[in-house]
Design a protein around this motif. Structure first.
Motif, short mmCIF file in Angstrom:
data_model
loop_
_atom_site.label_atom_id
_atom_site.label_comp_id
_atom_site.label_asym_id
_atom_site.label_seq_id
_atom_site.Cartn_x
_atom_site.Cartn_y
_atom_site.Cartn_z
N GLN A 285 -12.29 -50.90 -46.36
CA GLN A 285 -11.01 -50.54 -45.77
C GLN A 285 -11.04 -50.83 -44.27
OE1 GLN A 285 -8.21 -49.44 -47.42
NE2 GLN A 285 -9.43 -49.97 -49.24
N PRO A 286 -9.98 -51.43 -43.73
CA PRO A 286 -9.95 -51.68 -42.29
C PRO A 286 -9.90 -50.37 -41.52
CG PRO A 286 -7.80 -52.13 -43.28
CD PRO A 286 -8.76 -51.91 -44.41
N ALA B 282 -3.50 -45.99 -32.40
CA ALA B 282 -2.08 -45.66 -32.54
C ALA B 282 -1.77 -45.15 -33.94
CB ALA B 282 -1.22 -46.88 -32.22
N GLN B 283 -2.37 -45.76 -34.95
CA GLN B 283 -2.14 -45.31 -36.33
C GLN B 283 -2.68 -43.91 -36.55
OE1 GLN B 283 -4.10 -48.63 -38.25
NE2 GLN B 283 -2.15 -49.54 -38.91
N LEU B 284 -3.86 -43.63 -36.02
CA LEU B 284 -4.43 -42.29 -36.14
C LEU B 284 -3.57 -41.26 -35.42
CD1 LEU B 284 -8.16 -43.22 -35.57
CD2 LEU B 284 -7.22 -42.30 -37.70
N ALA B 285 -3.10 -41.62 -34.24
CA ALA B 285 -2.24 -40.70 -33.48
C ALA B 285 -0.94 -40.44 -34.23
CB ALA B 285 -1.95 -41.28 -32.10
N ASP B 286 -0.37 -41.48 -34.80
CA ASP B 286 0.88 -41.32 -35.56
C ASP B 286 0.68 -40.42 -36.77
OD1 ASP B 286 2.18 -42.95 -33.78
OD2 ASP B 286 2.16 -44.73 -35.07
N GLU B 287 -0.46 -40.56 -37.44
CA GLU B 287 -0.73 -39.74 -38.62
C GLU B 287 -0.95 -38.28 -38.22
OE1 GLU B 287 -1.27 -38.37 -42.39
OE2 GLU B 287 -0.36 -40.23 -41.68
N LEU B 288 -1.63 -38.04 -37.11
CA LEU B 288 -1.79 -36.68 -36.60
C LEU B 288 -0.44 -36.06 -36.28
CD1 LEU B 288 -4.83 -37.29 -34.23
CD2 LEU B 288 -4.85 -35.76 -36.22
N LEU C 247 -7.72 -43.71 -27.10
CA LEU C 247 -9.03 -44.26 -27.39
C LEU C 247 -8.99 -45.79 -27.41
CD1 LEU C 247 -10.14 -41.97 -30.36
CD2 LEU C 247 -11.12 -41.98 -28.07
N SER C 248 -10.12 -46.39 -27.11
CA SER C 248 -10.23 -47.84 -27.32
C SER C 248 -10.70 -48.08 -28.75
CB SER C 248 -11.20 -48.47 -26.32
OG SER C 248 -12.48 -47.93 -26.48
N PRO C 249 -10.22 -49.12 -29.42
CA PRO C 249 -10.54 -49.34 -30.83
C PRO C 249 -12.03 -49.41 -31.13
CG PRO C 249 -8.72 -50.74 -30.16
CD PRO C 249 -9.24 -50.10 -28.91
N ASP C 250 -12.82 -49.96 -30.21
CA ASP C 250 -14.24 -50.13 -30.50
C ASP C 250 -14.97 -48.80 -30.64
OD1 ASP C 250 -13.69 -50.20 -27.54
OD2 ASP C 250 -15.87 -49.97 -27.48
N LEU C 251 -14.45 -47.73 -30.03
CA LEU C 251 -15.09 -46.43 -30.13
C LEU C 251 -15.03 -45.87 -31.55
CD1 LEU C 251 -13.77 -44.74 -26.84
CD2 LEU C 251 -16.02 -45.77 -27.25
N LEU C 252 -14.01 -46.30 -32.31
CA LEU C 252 -13.84 -45.78 -33.67
C LEU C 252 -14.84 -46.38 -34.65
CD1 LEU C 252 -9.94 -45.87 -33.81
CD2 LEU C 252 -11.40 -43.86 -33.43
N ALA C 253 -15.40 -47.52 -34.29
CA ALA C 253 -16.34 -48.19 -35.19
C ALA C 253 -17.76 -47.67 -35.02
CB ALA C 253 -16.31 -49.69 -34.94
N GLN C 254 -17.97 -46.78 -34.06
CA GLN C 254 -19.32 -46.30 -33.77
C GLN C 254 -19.56 -44.90 -34.32
OE1 GLN C 254 -20.37 -46.76 -29.57
NE2 GLN C 254 -18.61 -48.15 -29.30
N PHE D 13 -22.30 -38.32 -35.73
CA PHE D 13 -20.92 -37.83 -35.70
C PHE D 13 -19.97 -39.01 -35.54
CE2 PHE D 13 -17.35 -36.11 -33.06
CZ PHE D 13 -16.81 -35.27 -34.02
N SER D 14 -18.90 -39.02 -36.35
CA SER D 14 -17.91 -40.10 -36.32
C SER D 14 -16.59 -39.55 -35.78
CB SER D 14 -17.70 -40.68 -37.72
OG SER D 14 -16.54 -41.49 -37.76
N VAL D 15 -16.13 -40.11 -34.69
CA VAL D 15 -14.83 -39.74 -34.14
C VAL D 15 -13.71 -40.14 -35.10
CG1 VAL D 15 -13.20 -40.20 -32.26
CG2 VAL D 15 -15.62 -39.81 -31.75
N LEU D 16 -13.85 -41.30 -35.72
CA LEU D 16 -12.85 -41.76 -36.68
C LEU D 16 -12.69 -40.76 -37.82
CD1 LEU D 16 -10.99 -43.79 -38.11
CD2 LEU D 16 -13.05 -44.93 -38.97
#
Length: 341
Positions: free
Chosen positions: A5-6, A11-17, A123-130, A139-142
């Motif tokens: 899954q991508p 922005a998508q996470l913020a919208d869902e929150l 957030l910057s997108p690259d932080l979510l992949a870590q 711990f995963s922020v995503l």
């Protein structure tokens, strides 16, 4: 192996929150202020013996706590020793929150969710992949942001269950409420010309006629589910099956397109027919049945809550029609006052 899954964008996470919170507050608005303060939400689920006020305070606390935890992970300050757990548990906190003013609790929850939304959006997108070291764990922020959207959705279900419970309404009270909401919906078309109903938008681009056709499309589905409770024959509800690539908007467009041939008389007749079918189910089933679980339009659910949600849906769309009518009546009154002066 399944498809990977991508990763959602910030922005998508913020919208869902944001959206999960919107749904929660929309449902909470169906409770009276006294209920929010004092009525327990039910029994059986974690936290379900709390009042709605305690539940809202719970959401506020964890929104702030988990945001601070994610900020610590990004800053690296929790890498060595981890992030400290709260000093008291949820139930002890709920007892303390019972003495706080509702306006304070409400504002705290809305502010905490807004801070969480802004954190996610920035957030910057690259932080979510870590993944981040947090003491002896990773711990995963995503995953945490996704959990916080689910957290509100899960607790919203507790509010929904209370709002539609037989314990809240009583059998006679629930039947009276359903009859009143349906009458209010149907009376919304009284005296309107067909041209007005076909050309007047009241819900986005939907005309009055479209709103009634939309309600009919869902009532047909609900009627089938209730009459075949708890598990319907899949073939009989195939029209309402979620299709690949569907959104709620595309589903509604599909249902609307399938009913473009219906006249207003046919739509009104259909709404009356499905209402009578659903009420016959309600009158036939026992209180035990009303507490039972089966398939609803939102997945597994309790029958009484499903009945309640069907007629809340009618009420929401009736309000759009009556808001239009109130505006027209106000314009006519103003014109009459002008002519009389």
């Amino acid at each position: 192996m399944g498809d990977v899954q991508p990763i959602p964008t910030p922005a998508q996470l913020a919208d869902e929150l944001e959206y999960s919170s919107h749904l929660f507050w929309e449902t909470l608005a169906e409770m009276e202020p006294e209920e929010i303060e004092n009525r327990p939400l039910g029994s059986g689920a974690d936290g379900s013996t709390w009042s709605a006020k305690a539940l809202v305070a719970h959401l506020a606390f964890w929104d702030d706590y988990q945001r601070e935890r994610m900020e610590a992970a990004l800053a690296g300050t929790s890498q060595a020793a981890g992030f400290a757990r709260p000093l008291i548990d949820n139930d002890a906190r709920a007892l303390e929150d019972a003495n706080r003013p509702w306006t304070e609790v409400e504002q705290a929850a809305k502010s905490a969710r807004q801070r969480l939304v802004e954190f996610a959006r920035n957030l910057s997108p690259d932080l979510l992949a870590q993944e981040y070291r947090e003491g002896e764990k990773t711990f995963s922020v995503l995953k945490q942001l996704q959990h916080m959207a689910r957290h509100v959705r899960n607790h919203r279900r507790e509010v929904q269950a209370y709002c539609g419970s037989l314990d809240r309404w009583g059998r006679a009270g629930m039947r009276k409420m359903m009859a009143e909401q349906h009458d209010n919906l149907m009376n919304g078309m009284a005296g309107l010309t067909e041209e007005t109903m076909l050309t007047t938008p009241v819900c986005g681009v939907w005309t009055i006629r479209d709103v009634y056709a939309h309600v009919l499309s869902w009532n047909e589905y609900c009627s089938k589910l209730l009459r075949q409770w708890p598990e319907p024959d899949p073939e009989t509800i195939q029209e309402w099956a979620w299709q690949e690539g569907d959104t709620m908007a595309s589903m509604n467009d599909r249902f609307m397109a399938a009913r473009t041939h219906l006249t207003m008389i046919e739509i009104a007749d259909g709404l009356t027919t499905e209402y009578r079918r659903m009420m016959r189910v309600f009158d036939r089933v026992s209180d035990v049945d009303l507490h039972s679980e089966g398939l609803t339009w939102g997945g597994p659910g309790v029958m009484s809550t499903f009945f309640y949600e069907i007629f809340v849906h009618e009420a929401e769309h009736a309000a759009q029609i009556w808001a239009y009518r109130a505006g027209v009546m106000e314009e006519e009154a103003a014109l009459n006052r002008s002519n009389d002066s």
